[in-house]
Design a protein around this motif. Sequence first.
Motif, mmCIF file in Angstrom:
data_model
loop_
_atom_site.group_PDB
_atom_site.id
_atom_site.type_symbol
_atom_site.label_atom_id
_atom_site.label_comp_id
_atom_site.label_asym_id
_atom_site.label_seq_id
_atom_site.Cartn_x
_atom_site.Cartn_y
_atom_site.Cartn_z
ATOM 1 N N VAL A 12 0.854 -1.191 0.000
ATOM 2 C CA VAL A 12 0.000 0.000 0.000
ATOM 3 C C VAL A 12 0.888 1.237 0.000
ATOM 4 O O VAL A 12 2.022 1.198 0.502
ATOM 5 N N GLN A 13 0.393 2.307 -0.574
ATOM 6 C CA GLN A 13 1.144 3.558 -0.593
ATOM 7 C C GLN A 13 1.038 4.264 0.749
ATOM 8 O O GLN A 13 0.079 4.051 1.499
ATOM 9 N N PRO A 14 2.007 5.103 1.055
ATOM 10 C CA PRO A 14 1.901 5.906 2.292
ATOM 11 C C PRO A 14 0.589 6.676 2.330
ATOM 12 O O PRO A 14 0.140 7.212 1.317
ATOM 13 N N GLY A 15 -0.014 6.684 3.501
ATOM 14 C CA GLY A 15 -1.320 7.312 3.654
ATOM 15 C C GLY A 15 -2.478 6.375 3.433
ATOM 16 O O GLY A 15 -3.631 6.726 3.736
ATOM 17 N N GLY A 16 -2.184 5.186 2.931
ATOM 18 C CA GLY A 16 -3.227 4.216 2.648
ATOM 19 C C GLY A 16 -3.681 3.447 3.873
ATOM 20 O O GLY A 16 -3.223 3.705 5.002
ATOM 21 N N SER A 17 -4.575 2.493 3.627
ATOM 22 C CA SER A 17 -5.164 1.715 4.715
ATOM 23 C C SER A 17 -5.186 0.237 4.371
ATOM 24 O O SER A 17 -5.195 -0.143 3.188
ATOM 25 N N LEU A 18 -5.213 -0.568 5.398
ATOM 26 C CA LEU A 18 -5.385 -2.011 5.259
ATOM 27 C C LEU A 18 -6.203 -2.502 6.441
ATOM 28 O O LEU A 18 -6.121 -1.930 7.535
ATOM 29 N N LEU A 19 -6.929 -3.580 6.227
ATOM 30 C CA LEU A 19 -7.652 -4.233 7.306
ATOM 31 C C LEU A 19 -7.095 -5.637 7.475
ATOM 32 O O LEU A 19 -7.241 -6.487 6.580
ATOM 33 N N LEU A 20 -6.442 -5.856 8.604
ATOM 34 C CA LEU A 20 -5.903 -7.174 8.908
ATOM 35 C C LEU A 20 -6.919 -7.963 9.720
ATOM 36 O O LEU A 20 -7.593 -7.404 10.591
ATOM 37 N N SER A 21 -6.987 -9.255 9.444
ATOM 38 C CA SER A 21 -7.877 -10.150 10.178
ATOM 39 C C SER A 21 -7.073 -11.236 10.857
ATOM 40 O O SER A 21 -6.048 -11.680 10.342
ATOM 41 N N CYS A 22 -7.558 -11.663 11.994
ATOM 42 C CA CYS A 22 -6.957 -12.769 12.740
ATOM 43 C C CYS A 22 -8.090 -13.714 13.093
ATOM 44 O O CYS A 22 -8.927 -13.399 13.943
ATOM 45 N N VAL A 23 -8.113 -14.854 12.424
ATOM 46 C CA VAL A 23 -9.170 -15.837 12.645
ATOM 47 C C VAL A 23 -8.642 -16.941 13.555
ATOM 48 O O VAL A 23 -7.599 -17.536 13.271
ATOM 49 N N ALA A 24 -9.356 -17.187 14.618
ATOM 50 C CA ALA A 24 -8.987 -18.235 15.553
ATOM 51 C C ALA A 24 -9.777 -19.508 15.266
ATOM 52 O O ALA A 24 -10.947 -19.446 14.870
ATOM 53 N N SER A 25 -9.135 -20.632 15.462
ATOM 54 C CA SER A 25 -9.821 -21.910 15.362
ATOM 55 C C SER A 25 -9.344 -22.816 16.486
ATOM 56 O O SER A 25 -8.230 -22.667 16.988
ATOM 57 N N GLY A 26 -10.206 -23.725 16.905
ATOM 58 C CA GLY A 26 -9.861 -24.639 17.971
ATOM 59 C C GLY A 26 -10.154 -24.114 19.357
ATOM 60 O O GLY A 26 -9.990 -24.843 20.341
ATOM 61 N N PHE A 27 -10.535 -22.856 19.440
ATOM 62 C CA PHE A 27 -10.937 -22.262 20.709
ATOM 63 C C PHE A 27 -11.781 -21.034 20.408
ATOM 64 O O PHE A 27 -11.734 -20.490 19.304
ATOM 65 N N ALA A 28 -12.543 -20.595 21.393
ATOM 66 C CA ALA A 28 -13.362 -19.396 21.238
ATOM 67 C C ALA A 28 -12.621 -18.200 21.814
ATOM 68 O O ALA A 28 -12.074 -18.258 22.909
ATOM 69 N N ILE A 29 -12.592 -17.092 21.039
ATOM 70 C CA ILE A 29 -11.805 -15.938 21.473
ATOM 71 C C ILE A 29 -12.492 -15.131 22.580
ATOM 72 O O ILE A 29 -11.812 -14.369 23.274
ATOM 73 N N ASP A 30 -13.807 -15.299 22.720
ATOM 74 C CA ASP A 30 -14.454 -14.508 23.774
ATOM 75 C C ASP A 30 -13.916 -14.963 25.125
ATOM 76 O O ASP A 30 -13.715 -16.152 25.358
ATOM 77 N N GLY A 31 -13.610 -13.985 25.944
ATOM 78 C CA GLY A 31 -13.005 -14.289 27.224
ATOM 79 C C GLY A 31 -11.497 -14.161 27.203
ATOM 80 O O GLY A 31 -10.850 -14.299 28.243
ATOM 81 N N TYR A 32 -10.936 -13.903 26.015
ATOM 82 C CA TYR A 32 -9.490 -13.758 25.907
ATOM 83 C C TYR A 32 -9.122 -12.418 25.285
ATOM 84 O O TYR A 32 -9.803 -11.915 24.393
ATOM 85 N N GLY A 33 -8.020 -11.882 25.762
ATOM 86 C CA GLY A 33 -7.418 -10.756 25.073
ATOM 87 C C GLY A 33 -6.570 -11.272 23.922
ATOM 88 O O GLY A 33 -5.920 -12.318 24.043
ATOM 89 N N ILE A 34 -6.602 -10.570 22.814
ATOM 90 C CA ILE A 34 -5.808 -10.921 21.647
ATOM 91 C C ILE A 34 -4.914 -9.734 21.310
ATOM 92 O O ILE A 34 -5.367 -8.582 21.293
#
Length: 110
Positions: A12-34
């Motif tokens: 991406v060029q300077p000033g641009g944006s991106l959306l990163l995703s982190c998908v968890a499997s094998g456990f539920a993320i609720d209740g945890y800090g990521i």
Amino acid sequence: EVQLVESGGGLVQPGGSLLLSCVASGFAIDGYGISWVRQRPGDQNRWVGTINSDNSPHYRDEVKGRFTLSRDNAKNTVYLHLMSLKTEDTAMYYCEKGTLRGPGTQVTVS
């Protein structure tokens, strides 16, 4: 299998944006800090931010106001929205839960 998998990186060029995703499997993320960390070439891992189980986010100073953390527990996914990107944001970005870390996604700002 318990794992985290990041995606959304790219060039991406300077000033641009991106959306990163982190998908968890094998456990539920609720209740945890990521957390997100990043590693620039030749540098050590640097903490970027953490979103707690109560949805409260915390950021390193240099990304405050530019990066935003969010989570969708129903999708078992944590997001890191990168905005106003700078060349110094170029790094491999990883999400983490404790000692569990994903393979990372590369962000290049040029």
